[in-house]
Design a protein around this motif. Structure first.
Motif, PDB file in Angstrom:
ATOM      1  N   LYS A 110      -0.410  -0.546  12.114  1.00 15.36           N
ATOM      2  CA  LYS A 110      -0.514  -1.924  12.627  1.00 15.36           C
ATOM      3  C   LYS A 110      -0.397  -2.960  11.507  1.00 15.36           C
ATOM      4  CE  LYS A 110      -1.143  -0.711  16.899  1.00 15.36           C
ATOM      5  NZ  LYS A 110      -0.108  -1.005  17.924  1.00 15.36           N
ATOM      6  N   ASN A 111      -0.039  -2.490  10.315  1.00 12.85           N
ATOM      7  CA  ASN A 111       0.112  -3.377   9.155  1.00 12.85           C
ATOM      8  C   ASN A 111      -1.169  -4.180   8.910  1.00 12.85           C
ATOM      9  OD1 ASN A 111       1.555  -4.357   6.950  1.00 12.85           O
ATOM     10  ND2 ASN A 111       2.436  -6.072   8.096  1.00 12.85           N
ATOM     11  N   ASN A 112      -2.288  -3.472   8.955  1.00 13.43           N
ATOM     12  CA  ASN A 112      -3.597  -4.125   8.820  1.00 13.43           C
ATOM     13  C   ASN A 112      -4.118  -4.014   7.390  1.00 13.43           C
ATOM     14  OD1 ASN A 112      -6.056  -5.336  10.024  1.00 13.43           O
ATOM     15  ND2 ASN A 112      -6.978  -3.390   9.395  1.00 13.43           N
ATOM     16  N   THR A 113      -4.596  -5.133   6.872  1.00  9.47           N
ATOM     17  CA  THR A 113      -5.213  -5.186   5.548  1.00  9.47           C
ATOM     18  C   THR A 113      -6.697  -4.833   5.675  1.00  9.47           C
ATOM     19  OG1 THR A 113      -3.661  -6.800   4.641  1.00  9.47           O
ATOM     20  CG2 THR A 113      -5.879  -6.765   3.686  1.00  9.47           C
ATOM     21  N   SER A 114      -7.178  -3.885   4.874  1.00  5.37           N
ATOM     22  CA  SER A 114      -8.573  -3.451   4.999  1.00  5.37           C
ATOM     23  C   SER A 114      -9.100  -2.969   3.649  1.00  5.37           C
ATOM     24  CB  SER A 114      -8.704  -2.331   6.044  1.00  5.37           C
ATOM     25  OG  SER A 114      -8.014  -1.170   5.591  1.00  5.37           O
ATOM     26  N   CYS A 115     -10.387  -2.661   3.640  1.00  8.56           N
ATOM     27  CA  CYS A 115     -11.021  -2.204   2.391  1.00  8.56           C
ATOM     28  C   CYS A 115     -11.900  -0.976   2.649  1.00  8.56           C
ATOM     29  CB  CYS A 115     -11.838  -3.330   1.778  1.00  8.56           C
ATOM     30  SG  CYS A 115     -12.733  -2.874   0.256  1.00  8.56           S
ATOM     31  N   PHE A 116     -13.145  -1.225   3.094  1.00  9.50           N
ATOM     32  CA  PHE A 116     -14.117  -0.138   3.160  1.00  9.50           C
ATOM     33  C   PHE A 116     -13.782   0.873   4.253  1.00  9.50           C
ATOM     34  CE2 PHE A 116     -17.950   1.644   5.143  1.00  9.50           C
ATOM     35  CZ  PHE A 116     -18.412   2.413   4.079  1.00  9.50           C
ATOM     36  N   ASN A 117     -13.887   2.156   3.861  1.00  8.83           N
ATOM     37  CA  ASN A 117     -13.739   3.270   4.795  1.00  8.83           C
ATOM     38  C   ASN A 117     -14.277   4.508   4.076  1.00  8.83           C
ATOM     39  OD1 ASN A 117     -13.055   5.144   6.716  1.00  8.83           O
ATOM     40  ND2 ASN A 117     -10.842   4.812   6.600  1.00  8.83           N
ATOM     41  N   TYR A 118     -15.403   5.009   4.533  1.00  8.60           N
ATOM     42  CA  TYR A 118     -16.020   6.164   3.878  1.00  8.60           C
ATOM     43  C   TYR A 118     -15.190   7.398   4.217  1.00  8.60           C
ATOM     44  CZ  TYR A 118     -19.553   9.346   2.066  1.00  8.60           C
ATOM     45  OH  TYR A 118     -20.211  10.316   1.325  1.00  8.60           O
ATOM     46  N   ARG A 119     -14.263   7.699   3.285  1.00 13.63           N
ATOM     47  CA  ARG A 119     -13.329   8.809   3.484  1.00 13.63           C
ATOM     48  C   ARG A 119     -12.887   9.344   2.124  1.00 13.63           C
ATOM     49  NH1 ARG A 119      -8.229   7.363   2.037  1.00 13.63           N
ATOM     50  NH2 ARG A 119      -7.620   5.149   2.087  1.00 13.63           N
ATOM     51  N   PRO A 120     -12.274  10.524   2.109  1.00 12.14           N
ATOM     52  CA  PRO A 120     -11.741  11.063   0.842  1.00 12.14           C
ATOM     53  C   PRO A 120     -10.410  10.408   0.497  1.00 12.14           C
ATOM     54  CG  PRO A 120     -11.358  12.615   2.620  1.00 12.14           C
ATOM     55  CD  PRO A 120     -12.184  11.517   3.210  1.00 12.14           C
ATOM     56  N   VAL A 121      -9.939  10.641  -0.722  1.00 14.07           N
ATOM     57  CA  VAL A 121      -8.641  10.121  -1.136  1.00 14.07           C
ATOM     58  C   VAL A 121      -7.548  10.799  -0.305  1.00 14.07           C
ATOM     59  CG1 VAL A 121      -9.393   9.636  -3.486  1.00 14.07           C
ATOM     60  CG2 VAL A 121      -8.393  11.868  -2.949  1.00 14.07           C
ATOM     61  N   THR A 122      -6.423  10.120  -0.191  1.00 16.83           N
ATOM     62  CA  THR A 122      -5.298  10.689   0.551  1.00 16.83           C
ATOM     63  C   THR A 122      -4.826  11.972  -0.136  1.00 16.83           C
ATOM     64  OG1 THR A 122      -4.586   8.499   1.246  1.00 16.83           O
ATOM     65  CG2 THR A 122      -2.953  10.264   1.375  1.00 16.83           C
ATOM     66  N   GLY A 123      -4.843  13.054   0.619  1.00 18.42           N
ATOM     67  CA  GLY A 123      -4.374  14.347   0.105  1.00 18.42           C
ATOM     68  C   GLY A 123      -5.336  15.046  -0.825  1.00 18.42           C
ATOM     69  N   GLY A 124      -6.576  14.561  -0.971  1.00 17.88           N
ATOM     70  CA  GLY A 124      -7.520  15.191  -1.893  1.00 17.88           C
ATOM     71  C   GLY A 124      -8.892  15.327  -1.267  1.00 17.88           C
ATOM     72  N   GLY A 125      -9.823  15.895  -2.037  1.00 19.09           N
ATOM     73  CA  GLY A 125     -11.144  16.152  -1.520  1.00 19.09           C
ATOM     74  C   GLY A 125     -12.204  15.171  -1.990  1.00 19.09           C
TER      75      GLY A 125
END
Length: 324
Positions: free
Chosen positions: A225-240
């Motif tokens: 949706k082309n949304n600008t965001s910041c906080f999200n308690y998640r791992p890095v893309t493709g990593g642990g």
């Protein structure tokens, strides 16, 4: 005898002469009378004619006045009839200026606003940071989604920000974002600089608006949706390990035009089809972040690093500033 006859003839002649003189005098007198009468009659005739002219003029004026009064009476009757049959006119109240917003509290992100609603002399009121309280509406939106109980980031470490920004239609729009409290003031300054420069950001919503069940896929839905965001308690893309987004240290700006791209065997790979036109960074298309773009300059001035400077992958949307 002859003398007597002669005297009688003289008498008769005298009588006749006297009678003739009398008749002549009478005739002259009668002539004068007749002449006087004729003069009187002529004067009377002239006066009558004058009176008739005056009468005719008076009759004309009276007729004209009667005609004018009749026309006025008919016009008044017509106006009265139209007033009875037509709808009454309504008087529109004068247009008044809407009250100015004191803050953006209660105004949903994505709301398009105009300068008529804003106190343009005190714009700082529309760039504010708020604590996130467990009894508040923001906590209700993020709890169990982008935020959940964890050993790494406390709720008190985060701040909810409301800002103004220009969208891709160059309209003023309300934006929201959650960042680490240690960066809150700087991020407000950054987005105020974007506002002052009329820098365009498509949308700014919490990632929770696109929640799919986990942090990674929800982030992907937000990017779609082309949304600008910041906080999200998640791992890095493709990593642990945890992403800097999990701490509120990283912000992604206009991700469609600034995609995450990895390279293998010299070939670019990316996940979002909406980014197809933006893999080549030299096209000059709008909203593409380069070293000449305002986003790079402003974030860099505040000590943020840019994912577009990484070797591999390249994360052109990503700006981060680690505090710990």
């Amino acid at each position: 005898m002859r003398q007597r006859r002669r005297n009688r003839n003289h008498l008769v002649s005298g009588l006749i002469g006297a009678a003739g003189v009398g008749l002549l005098v009478s005739a002259i007198f009668l002539g004068a009378k007749v002449s006087a009468l004729n003069g009187q009659m002529e004067r009377m005739s002239a006066e009558n004619a004058s009176l008739m002219e005056v009468s005719w003029e008076a009759d004309g004026m009276r007729a004209e006045m009667e005609s004018s009064l009749e026309a006025e009476r008919l016009a008044a009757a017509r106006a009265s009839s139209e007033a009875e049959t037509s709808e009454p006119e309504t008087t529109q109240p004068p247009e008044t200026e809407p009250p100015k917003w004191e803050t953006l509290d209660g105004v949903a992100a994505g709301t398009v606003v105009t300068s008529r609603e804003l106190d343009m002399d005190h714009l700082e009121k529309y760039f504010q940071a708020y604590e996130i309280k467990t009894e508040g509406a923001v906590y209700g939106r993020i709890n169990g989604k982008s935020y959940r109980d964890n050993p790494d980031v406390a709720l008190s470490d985060l701040r909810y920000l409301k800002v103004l920004h220009y969208n891709f239609n160059h309209e003023l729009q309300v934006g929201e974002i959650i960042v680490n409290k240690g960066l809150a003031d700087e991020v407000l300054e950054i987005f105020r600089e974007f506002y002052d420069a009329e820098y365009e950001i498509q949308s700014m919503h919490l990632v929770d608006n696109y929640w799919t069940g986990d942090g990674e896929s929800s982030d992907s839905a937000s990017i779609d949706k082309n949304n600008t965001s910041c906080f999200n308690y998640r791992p890095v893309t493709g990593g642990g390990k945890l992403s800097n987004h999990a701490y509120g240290f990283a912000i992604d700006i206009n991700p469609q035009q600034n995609p995450y791209v990895s390279y293998r065997d010299g070939k670019a790979r990316w996940s979002h089809e909406n980014a197809n036109d933006y893999i080549d960074r030299s096209t000059g298309l709008p909203h593409v972040i380069t070293h000449e773009d305002l986003a790079f300059k402003v974030f860099s001035a505040h000590g943020f690093s840019w994912g577009g400077d990484w070797n591999n992958p390249k994360d052109y949307q990503h700006f981060e500033k680690k505090l710990y």
